[in-house]
Design an enzyme around this catalytic site. Structure first.
Site, PDB file in Angstrom:
ATOM      1  N   CYS A  89     -17.382  32.475  67.065  1.00 23.79           N
ATOM      2  CA  CYS A  89     -18.331  32.986  68.057  1.00 23.79           C
ATOM      3  C   CYS A  89     -18.946  31.808  68.811  1.00 23.79           C
ATOM      4  CB  CYS A  89     -19.413  33.812  67.366  1.00 23.79           C
ATOM      5  SG  CYS A  89     -20.620  34.495  68.522  1.00 23.79           S
ATOM      6  N   ILE A  90     -18.329  31.449  69.924  1.00 27.94           N
ATOM      7  CA  ILE A  90     -18.884  30.431  70.814  1.00 27.94           C
ATOM      8  C   ILE A  90     -18.783  30.961  72.241  1.00 27.94           C
ATOM      9  CG2 ILE A  90     -18.534  28.399  69.358  1.00 27.94           C
ATOM     10  CD1 ILE A  90     -15.920  27.859  70.846  1.00 27.94           C
TER      11      ILE A  90
END
Length: 167
Positions: A89-90
């Site tokens: 999750c970036i």
């Protein structure tokens, strides 16, 4: 699957094979499917992940490059920005545009069709070097990172050792 997306992925794979990024190896899961990549990331020197060998998958959507791929660690990973199932999750992996639920993230930080696999991989290496605990995917890892660095380091050392044994 767009012809443009297929050709773009073939070009990027060829380029990354000829001129690899430090600490990263890329290949296809199956030679007949350019939309599913296998990635090996070595833990960056000077980080808690140093010495680790982390396997991941990049799965590209049929409307690539308009939408971003998903990246999932298949090796165990303990990190504030990686969900328990391994999904990374970036910002660069989030769909284009503004997110009304996340005011901390500007549209410029999110996926744009001009970005490529190299930028994603560099962002993931940066994430390993500098976790973002302001917007965590793994709340337990983020709380431990913030409140008990000793326990966090110990947990990461276990993950690194496990990754070495699996290689």
């Amino acid at each position: 699957m767009s012809e443009y997306g297929t050709e773009l992925l073939k070009r990027q794979l060829t380029e990354l094979s000829k001129n690899p990024i430090d600490l990263v190896s890329v290949g296809l899961v199956d030679d007949s499917n350019v939309y599913e990549w296998e990635i090996m990331i070595m833990g960056p020197d000077g980080t808690l992940y140093e010495g680790g060998f982390f396997k991941a998958r990049l799965t590209f959507p049929s409307d690539f490059p308009n939408m971003p791929p998903t990246m999932t660690f298949t090796s165990e990973m303990w990190h504030p920005n990686v969900y328990a199932d391994g999904k990374v999750c970036i910002s660069i992996l989030h769909p284009p545009g503004e997110d009304e639920f996340n005011s901390q993230e500007s549209a410029d930080e999110r996926w744009r069709p001009i970005l490529g696999v190299e930028q994603i991989l560099i962002s993931v290496i940066s994430m390993l070097s500098d976790p973002n605990d302001e917007s965590p995917a793994n709340l337990d890892a983020a709380v431990m990172w913030r409140n008990d660095k000793t326990a966090f380091k110990k947990k990461v050392r276990q993950v690194v050792r496990k990754s070495q044994e699996e290689c």
